[in-house]
Enzyme design. Structure first.
Site, mmCIF file in Angstrom:
data_model
loop_
_atom_site.group_PDB
_atom_site.id
_atom_site.type_symbol
_atom_site.label_atom_id
_atom_site.label_comp_id
_atom_site.label_asym_id
_atom_site.label_seq_id
_atom_site.Cartn_x
_atom_site.Cartn_y
_atom_site.Cartn_z
ATOM 1 N N HIS A 233 42.424 94.044 45.001
ATOM 2 C CA HIS A 233 41.031 93.645 45.204
ATOM 3 C C HIS A 233 40.894 93.297 46.695
ATOM 4 O O HIS A 233 41.845 92.836 47.312
ATOM 5 C CB HIS A 233 40.782 92.405 44.338
ATOM 6 C CG HIS A 233 39.359 91.935 44.301
ATOM 7 N ND1 HIS A 233 38.769 91.253 45.341
ATOM 8 C CD2 HIS A 233 38.401 92.043 43.343
ATOM 9 C CE1 HIS A 233 37.521 90.958 45.010
ATOM 10 N NE2 HIS A 233 37.273 91.425 43.804
ATOM 11 N N ASP B 125 48.028 87.390 42.975
ATOM 12 C CA ASP B 125 46.601 87.246 42.692
ATOM 13 C C ASP B 125 46.447 87.345 41.176
ATOM 14 O O ASP B 125 46.527 88.432 40.604
ATOM 15 C CB ASP B 125 45.843 88.358 43.428
ATOM 16 C CG ASP B 125 44.393 88.505 42.958
ATOM 17 O OD1 ASP B 125 43.964 87.744 42.063
ATOM 18 O OD2 ASP B 125 43.705 89.398 43.482
ATOM 19 N N GLN C 207 42.758 88.234 37.285
ATOM 20 C CA GLN C 207 42.491 88.980 36.058
ATOM 21 C C GLN C 207 43.542 88.745 34.975
ATOM 22 O O GLN C 207 43.447 89.323 33.893
ATOM 23 C CB GLN C 207 42.424 90.486 36.353
ATOM 24 C CG GLN C 207 41.331 90.877 37.309
ATOM 25 C CD GLN C 207 39.940 90.609 36.753
ATOM 26 O OE1 GLN C 207 39.746 90.492 35.548
ATOM 27 N NE2 GLN C 207 38.972 90.501 37.640
ATOM 28 N N LYS D 194 36.885 83.210 35.347
ATOM 29 C CA LYS D 194 37.343 84.375 34.582
ATOM 30 C C LYS D 194 38.171 83.920 33.374
ATOM 31 O O LYS D 194 38.840 84.707 32.713
ATOM 32 C CB LYS D 194 38.171 85.300 35.475
ATOM 33 C CG LYS D 194 37.343 85.930 36.604
ATOM 34 C CD LYS D 194 38.097 87.027 37.294
ATOM 35 C CE LYS D 194 37.590 87.344 38.684
ATOM 36 N NZ LYS D 194 36.314 88.045 38.732
ATOM 37 N N CYS E 286 35.156 96.358 44.257
ATOM 38 C CA CYS E 286 35.818 95.656 45.369
ATOM 39 C C CYS E 286 37.252 96.125 45.529
ATOM 40 O O CYS E 286 38.147 95.322 45.844
ATOM 41 C CB CYS E 286 35.771 94.139 45.200
ATOM 42 S SG CYS E 286 34.092 93.503 45.164
#
Lengths: 403, 134
Positions: free
Chosen positions: A121, A198, A201, A224, A362
Site C-alpha cells: 500500500h 504493515d 489488513q 479495520k 492505493c
C-alpha cells in the site's frame, strides 16, 4: 451457550437500505462497520467520564486515564505484545509507519537499503521514500509474481548486507494475499535488518503474535477491526523504542522542560505528544473486547468459505477475470470484467445496494506490475453472510446486461 | 440533443436501470479522443477513472473534446457537453451544472467524494471559461 455466527445484527449500519435496496457491504478492507458495543463505549465515555488523561487530580481524569490504559493493555494482549508500553497509540497504520520511518531516519545513510515489495500500500512505500530522500539510503522493491505473491527468490536476492530494514504488508489490501511474514522476518533478522509489518489488513482475519513473529514493528488500525477511525497502534520492540528519538514534541511526551533542554517521558508517552485520541482508544479497546467475545475461529472459517464461494461463482460469469490467485488469501476478491471499466461496474453495483471499491486501491506499483489500471474489489469481514455472496454475483450479472 | 430533449428523456425513466442505460448509450455516442491527445497535460486525474480534456476558444465560443476510460463517465460528459459545447465563456460560467445534475438525480457523480475526475473536469472547464471571458 455458543454464540451464533449471525453477528450482522450487532452492526446497526448494516440494516440500512441503499438506493432502495438492502445493503451488501463488501468494502471492509477500506473500513469495517462498527458494532453497537463500540458505539456505546465511545458514547459512554463522552456522557460519563470525559476528561483529559494523565494529569488532573479528579475522579473523571482518573477514570479516563484508567480506560485509556486499559485499552492499551487490551490492544497489547490482542497481538501478543509482552508489555502495554510497547503499544504506541497513533492515528492509524499510516501514522504508525511514518512514526517508525521518521524516528529511524538518523540511523540510515548512503549505502544503506530499505527493502519493501511491489505489493505494498502507498502507506508502506512513501514513508520509506521520505526516509531515503533525507538519509541518502536506497529503496529496493521485491518483485511480485503474476499470481500476486511475493517473488521469494527475488526477495532473498535483494535482501543483503546493505539491507537495514525490511517493511512488508502482512496481507495485501488489493489482492488479499497472505504473505509469509514469519519467514521474511526470520530472513531479515538473520541479516541483522530491522523489520516492520504493515498489519492493517491482517489483524481482523488472522491471529497475530508479534513476539512469535519476532518483528521489530507492527502497525495497524482500529477502524479495520470494528473500531473507530483516527486511532491505531504501533507495536515496537521495547529496547528499540527506548533508543529512538521522539516523533513529535509537545505535551504528554515530556518529563521535564526548561527553555534550554527537555527530558522525555518514558514509553509509550515519549511518542504520544499532545492529548491523545481518548475516545478513539476507548473505542479501540471495546472493539478488541467485541472481537474477543466472538467465536472467531468459526467466523473466520465461514468468511474464508464465503470468499471461496464468491471466487467460484464469479469465475463462472463470462468476461470475469480474477486478479491475483494467491495460494493463501484472506478477505479480498479482486477482479476485472472485460466489457467495462471497474468504475462502471462499481457504479452499477452501488445502484443495487452493493458496496465495493474500484480503482488502484492505493497500490499503484502493484497495478503497474500486473499491467492493469485497477480492479473491482469485494472485501469480506466476519459479519458477511452467504446472502452477500449471492447478491454480489447477481449484481455483477445484472451489471453485465448494461455493459 | 439539447437541454429540453435531455430533460424530457429523463422525465420518462421509471427507475435507475432506464436512466443508466440511457447514460451509457449517450457515452457510446460521444466521439473518442485520439490516443495522441491522451497526454498527461490533458489528463484530469480521478482515483477511479480518468478524464482527458481539450478546450479551444474560437469565434467567442468554447469547443471541448473530452473522453474518459469509463463508460458511465463518458455518458455524464455527454450530458455536460449538451449544455457547455459551443457556448460563450459567460454562458458556461452562468450555467448551474450542479443544479442540473441534482435535477436529473445524478448529483452523486459530481460530489467531491467521487473519484471519477468529473468534478475536477468541471472545475477545469470553469477555469478555462474564466480565462476566455477575461
Amino acid at each position: 451457550m455458543a454464540r451464533s455466527l449471525d453477528i450482522g445484527g450487532d452492526f446497526p449500519l448494516l440494516a440500512r437500505r441503499i438506493n432502495g435496496q438492502p445493503l451488501t457491504y463488501l468494502d471492509s478492507a477500506a473500513t469495517t462497520q462498527k458494532p453497537q458495543a463500540v458505539i456505546d463505549a465511545i458514547r459512554d465515555y463522552y456522557e460519563r467520564y470525559n476528561a483529559n488523561v494523565h494529569r488532573a487530580a479528579h475522579v473523571l481524569a482518573d477514570e479516563a486515564t484508567a480506560a485509556l490504559e486499559d485499552a492499551r493493555a487490551k490492544v497489547a494482549a490482542l497481538i501478543g505484545a509482552g508489555e502495554a508500553r510497547q503499544i504506541i497509540f497513533t492515528r492509524g497504520t499510516t501514522e504508525g509507519i511514518n512514526l517508525a520511518a521518521a524516528c529511524l531516519t538518523d540511523r540510515f545513510g548512503p549505502g544503506d537499503e530499505v527493502l519493501i515489495t511491489e505489493m505494498e500500500h502507498h502507506s508502506n512505500i512513501v514513508p520509506w521514500q521520505l526516509l531515503c530522500q533525507r538519509s541518502g539510503a536506497a529503496l529496493m522493491a521485491c518483485r511480485v509474481t503474476p499470481t500476486g505473491e511475493i517473488d521469494l527468490e527475488d526477495f532473498h536476492a535483494k535482501l543483503g548486507r546493505h539491507t537495514k530494514l525490511v517493511a512488508v504488508g502482512h496481507v495485501s489490501n488489493a489482492l488479499g494475499t497472505l504473505n509469509p511474514v514469519a519467514d521474511l522476518i526470520d530472513a531479515a533478522n538473520r541479516q541483522g535488518a530491522l523489520t516492520l509489518i504493515d498489519g492493517a489488513q491482517a489483524v481482523q482475519h488472522v491471529d497475530v503474535d508479534v513476539a512469535r513473529l519476532g518483528c521489530d514493528f507492527y502497525a495497524f488500525s482500529a477502524h479495520k477491526l470494528f473500531g473507530p477511525t483516527g486511532i491505531g497502534a504501533l507495536y515496537g520492540r521495547a529496547d528499540l523504542l527506548e533508543s529512538l528519538p521522539p516523533y513529535q514534541g509537545g505535551g504528554e511526551m515530556i518529563e521535564h522542560v526548561s527553555i534550554e533542554r527537555t527530558t522525555y517521558n518514558k514509553l509509550p508517552y515519549k511518542f504520544e505528544a499532545g492529548t491523545p485520541n481518548i475516545a478513539g482508544a476507548i473505542g479501540f479497546g471495546a472493539a478488541v473486547d467485541y472481537l474477543g467475545g466472538l467465536p472467531r475461529e468459526a467466523l473466520r472459517d465461514r468468511e474464508a468459505a464465503l470468499v471461496s464461494e464468491a471466487i467460484r461463482h464469479l469465475k463462472q460469469v463470462p468476461g470475469v477475470r480474477m486478479v491475483g490467485e494467491p495460494s493463501e488469501r484472506v478477505s479480498v476478491v479482486s477482479f476485472l470484467i472485460d466489457t467495462g471499466h471497474p468504475h462502471d461496474f462499481g457504479t452499477l453495483l452501488d445502484q443495487q445496494g452493493i458496496a465495493v471499491r474500484t480503482g488502484h486501491h492505493c497500490a499503484m506499483p502493484l497495478m503497474e506490475r500486473l499491467g492493469i489500471p485497477g480492479t473491482i474489489r469485494a472485501s469480506f469481514a466476519l459479519y458477511n453472510s452467504a446472502t452477500d455472496v449471492e447478491r454480489l454475483v447477481a449484481g455483477v450479472e445484472k451489471a453485465l446486461e448494461f455493459l | 440533443m439539447d437541454l429540453d430533449e435531455l430533460r424530457e428523456a429523463f422525465a420518462f425513466f421509471d427507475g435507475w436501470e432506464d436512466k443508466y442505460r440511457f447514460v451509457i448509450d449517450l457515452g457510446k455516442d460521444l466521439p473518442q479522443l485520439d490516443d495522441a491527445h491522451k497526454t498527461a497535460a490533458n489528463l484530469v486525474r480521478g482515483c477511479q477513472s480518468q478524464v482527458w480534456l481539450l478546450t479551444e476558444l474560437r469565434g467567442g465560443r468554447m469547443r471541448f473534446a473530452i473522453d474518459s476510460d469509463a463508460q458511465i463517465v463518458r455518458g455524464l460528459i455527454a450530458i455536460i457537453l449538451t449544455v457547455f459545447q459551443d457556448r460563450t465563456p459567460d454562458e458556461i460560467r452562468a450555467f448551474d451544472i450542479e443544479g442540473l445534475f441534482a435535477e436529473l438525480e445524478l448529483i452523486k457523480h459530481l460530489t467531491p467524494t467521487r473519484g471519477n475526475g468529473l468534478r475536477s473536469m468541471v472545475a477545469r472547464i470553469h477555469q478555462e471559461a474564466k480565462r476566455g471571458a477575461a
